[in-house]
Structures are given as C-alpha cells and as structure tokens.
Design an enzyme around this catalytic site. Sequence first.
Site, PDB file in Angstrom:
ATOM      1  N   ILE A 139       0.854  -1.207   0.000  1.00  0.00           N
ATOM      2  CA  ILE A 139       0.000   0.000   0.000  1.00  0.00           C
ATOM      3  C   ILE A 139       0.882   1.246   0.000  1.00  0.00           C
ATOM      4  O   ILE A 139       1.695   1.429   0.893  1.00  0.00           O
ATOM      5  CB  ILE A 139      -0.918   0.036   1.254  1.00  0.00           C
ATOM      6  CG1 ILE A 139      -1.713  -1.254   1.373  1.00  0.00           C
ATOM      7  CG2 ILE A 139      -1.846   1.243   1.197  1.00  0.00           C
ATOM      8  CD1 ILE A 139      -2.533  -1.364   2.655  1.00  0.00           C
ATOM      9  N   ASP A 204       4.954  -5.765  15.850  1.00  0.00           N
ATOM     10  CA  ASP A 204       5.033  -5.416  14.427  1.00  0.00           C
ATOM     11  C   ASP A 204       4.234  -4.132  14.154  1.00  0.00           C
ATOM     12  O   ASP A 204       4.721  -3.202  13.501  1.00  0.00           O
ATOM     13  CB  ASP A 204       4.488  -6.600  13.603  1.00  0.00           C
ATOM     14  CG  ASP A 204       4.367  -6.290  12.127  1.00  0.00           C
ATOM     15  OD1 ASP A 204       5.369  -6.469  11.401  1.00  0.00           O
ATOM     16  OD2 ASP A 204       3.277  -5.871  11.689  1.00  0.00           O
ATOM     17  N   LYS A 208       5.470  -0.170  12.910  1.00  0.00           N
ATOM     18  CA  LYS A 208       4.863   0.565  11.786  1.00  0.00           C
ATOM     19  C   LYS A 208       4.239   1.879  12.270  1.00  0.00           C
ATOM     20  O   LYS A 208       4.305   2.903  11.574  1.00  0.00           O
ATOM     21  CB  LYS A 208       3.821  -0.318  11.100  1.00  0.00           C
ATOM     22  CG  LYS A 208       4.448  -1.522  10.402  1.00  0.00           C
ATOM     23  CD  LYS A 208       3.399  -2.555  10.037  1.00  0.00           C
ATOM     24  CE  LYS A 208       4.021  -3.729   9.315  1.00  0.00           C
ATOM     25  NZ  LYS A 208       3.060  -4.845   9.177  1.00  0.00           N
TER      26      LYS A 208
END
Length: 431
Positions: A139, A204, A208
């Site tokens: 994305i 994780d 981000k």
Amino acid sequence: MVSEQVVRIGMLGCGNVGAAVARLVHDHGDDIALRTGCRLEIARVAVRDVARDRDVPLSPEVFTTDGASIVDDPDIDIVCELLGGIEPARALILRAFANGRSVVTASKELLANNGKELFDASDAAGMDLAFEAAVAGGIPLIAPLKGSLAGERISRILGIVNGTTNYILTQMFEHGSAFDAALAEAQRLGYAEADPTADVEGFDAAAKCAILASIAFNTRVVASDVYREGITKIQAQDIADAKRLGYTVKLLAIAELDDDEVSVRVHPAMVPESHPLASVRDAFNAVFVEGDRIGQLMFYGRGAGGDPTAVAVVGDLAQVARNRVAGTRGIGCTCVYERRIRPMDDTHGQFYLNLHVEDGPGVLAEIADHFGRNGVSIERVWQEGSGDEATLVFITHRTQESAFQKTLQQLRDLPVVRAISSVLRVEGEEG
Ligand SMILES: NC(=O)c1ccc[n+]([C@@H]2O[C@H](COP(=O)([O-])OP(=O)(O)OC[C@H]3O[C@@H](n4cnc5c(N)ncnc54)[C@H](OP(=O)(O)O)[C@@H]3O)[C@@H](O)[C@H]2O)c1
C-alpha cells in the site's frame, strides 16, 4: 524512443520479497525502462545459502554469501536491503552510504529502532534512503504522506497495519472462534509465523506506528515510544458483546498530533460497524488518515506478501534510479521538529465496560458515583439480565486514560461489583 540508462542493483536477501522483486524486475523491466528511462538490473545478490533453489530469473553467478562485497562493489549503483532483522542489515546499509550508494529497504524493524542513525548517514552521504515497503507492504503510504500531503497538517492516523491479527480477529468476529483456534488457522494458512509473538503482541504494528507517526508529524518516534497491547487477551465473549452493540474489534495503530504533542499507541479497540475500517477483513490492511483540510482519506490493500511488497520495493528502486541518473536525491529525512511524546496516561479515549454486579437498589448510583468522582463522563449505560446474571454496560465519553484506569481500579475493589467481565477501548465513533 527514450534513451535508457542501466542502473545496477545489489540485492541483500532473496527470500519472499527479494525473489518477488527479481521476478518483477525481469517481467516488467521493459515497461519500467520505457516509463522511467532507467533499466534496472539485479546485478548481485547476497543470501545465506547459494545452493538453494529460488525460482528466480537470475544466473547462479550473481549469488554470494558475502553481503559486504556487494556494498563495496564500485559497479553497484543502488543497494536493496531485504534481509530482515537488525544485523547485519544495519551495518551493511551504513557501509553502503559510506560508499556513496543509495539504499532501498523494506525493514520496519530497522527503521523503527535505528531510523535516526540511518537517516543521518544518508544525509551525510547525500544519498537516498527509501522504505515504502516497510509499512503496509504494497500500500503506497510513505510517498503520499511525504509528497502529496506535504502541504497538509495531518492530525490523526488510524491503521490496521498487521494482517495476521486482522485475520484472527475477523475469524473471531465472523465465526465466533476462540483466539487459540483462530491463531492455529492463521498458522495453517501461512498468515502467522510458528512464533506469532511479534504479530499478536503488537510489536510489528508498533514498529509501523512509529514510522507512520515520524513521517506524518515530522518528528522522530521510535518503537519503544509506542504504547502497546496485543490481542491475546481478547475473548470470544468480548467480540460477541461488540457485535451485539454494532461494533467490530480491530487491532489499531493510532498516531495523533494534539497541542504539538504526539501520542502513539497500538491496542485492540471496538470500531463502529459503520466506520470504513470495520469492513477491512482477513489479512488486508488499511490506514485512515485525517487532516485539517483534506478531511479523511483511506489507503487499503494487501499489507504483506512477496508480490505486493515487491511492487513497493520496485517503485522505490525506479525512483531512486531516476534520482541517481539525474544526479539528485529525493526528499531526505523529514523529522524536522522535536515534538514531545505524550505519556499514555495523558491521552484521551472512549471505553466500553461490562460489569457483573449485584442486582439491588442503589448499585448503579454507587458505581456511577466513582465515574463522577474521577471526572469520567458516561455516554450510555444500561442493565442486562437480572439477579445472579445482572450486568451493567457502560460506554464513556472521551476521557483521560489515567482517570479511567483509576475508576477501573476503584470498581475492582467495590463489593457490589462481582467481576469486570470486559473492558475495551472504543475508537472511530465520529467516523
Ligand atoms: N514478507 C512480507 O510480506 C514482507 C512485507 C513487508 C516487509 N517485509 C520485510 O522485507 C524484508 C524481507 O522479508 P522476507 O519475508 O523476504 O524475508 P525472508 O523470506 O526470510 O528472506 C530473507 C533473505 O535474506 C537472506 N539472509 C538473511 N540473513 C542473511 C545474511 N546474514 N547474509 C546473507 N543473506 C541473508 C536469506 O537467505 P536464504 O534465502 O539463503 O536463507 C533470504 O534470502 C524484512 O525486513 C521484512 O520485514 C516483508
């Protein structure tokens, strides 16, 4: 006919993403050359095991186990780091900059923990550091945030940025599965690792979140700044409650800018089913961005997987190759402010609370009194069941985290409260 210049890529790693990059550069090489004027050539590749069959259109001679020989090779123009982990990736990237090479990486772990060091080295060398693939795989987010939205003041980002946990929560929501069963299914399908800790405990997503906040708010945010709760404590009952009330449950990465302070957090939250993020199912990712003038934007797609991630990596390679040929560089580090990170206790949010209580006169008043004393205002309250089954359900207005936690602690000690059955944050009400 556009004249084309060959740009030689030294790739570190040829696993899920690296192999997909090699195939994409091979399959679309002519198109890329026509569109950009640069012909990308994967000239050398470092791996651990050169004998492994990789199903890539590369000759065996390009492979080596010696990554340093690639970053030191004067014939390599751009280093593409796809190893995973911190070392030796960090040391090799720093060495590439010292040698005057630009770098493309997909490593969120590296950027969220060592971003400043890497950006300082790329600035000192006057080289590019591109990392579109590090957040939400295929994305496009980094380029829009850094470029297209450069004139906007972004106030909030709400993201579903981990496909594994979104798959698990979707299974729990749609099939009533227990967490363990949904995780086992995710592992069987290859969405979750044998050791799922990084995903289910939110590490994780926190990495981000740190990268997104750094880019959106132009200040350095590292993974350890991010408040983090995973999804392992979510019960099938929590999800059933949310569903009954018209919400779904998502693991959200949230970054907000308020009064020049940044708050960053990753936690599960109830999201109204009418909110665009509620319809993001299975392993898909989406990032919802709010800005003063643009209003709301949503980026949606495949946040992981070799092929989607390779598209982002090759996009970066094409851009960096163009810069190199033109003798320029793209936008460097955009962390130009030093904004304070707001402690979690000072952030504001909405909460859902389900209490198993004694059924009798004055119980609601006694409980409500504790909310009031801490300045927690109740948006909705109702009773369900009666006698031994009596529960009180509350949804608060937006309130300070510390005030809500204090109320919760007091309610735990209250004799009329038999158990706190469920507590969940609520996000996106106004969406
Ligand atoms: N997979 C995804 O969906 C995804 C999405 C977004 C971002 N990323 C990021 O992309 C990066 C690569 O992920 P991946 O899934 O492709 O990982 P992977 O499948 O484990 O591949 C890693 C590659 O690096 C090589 N390697 C590891 N250590 C090495 C060393 N010390 N020296 C030389 N080669 C070494 C391995 O060699 P061998 O093949 O010989 O073992 C392998 O080819 C990671 O930073 C990851 O976070 C991945």
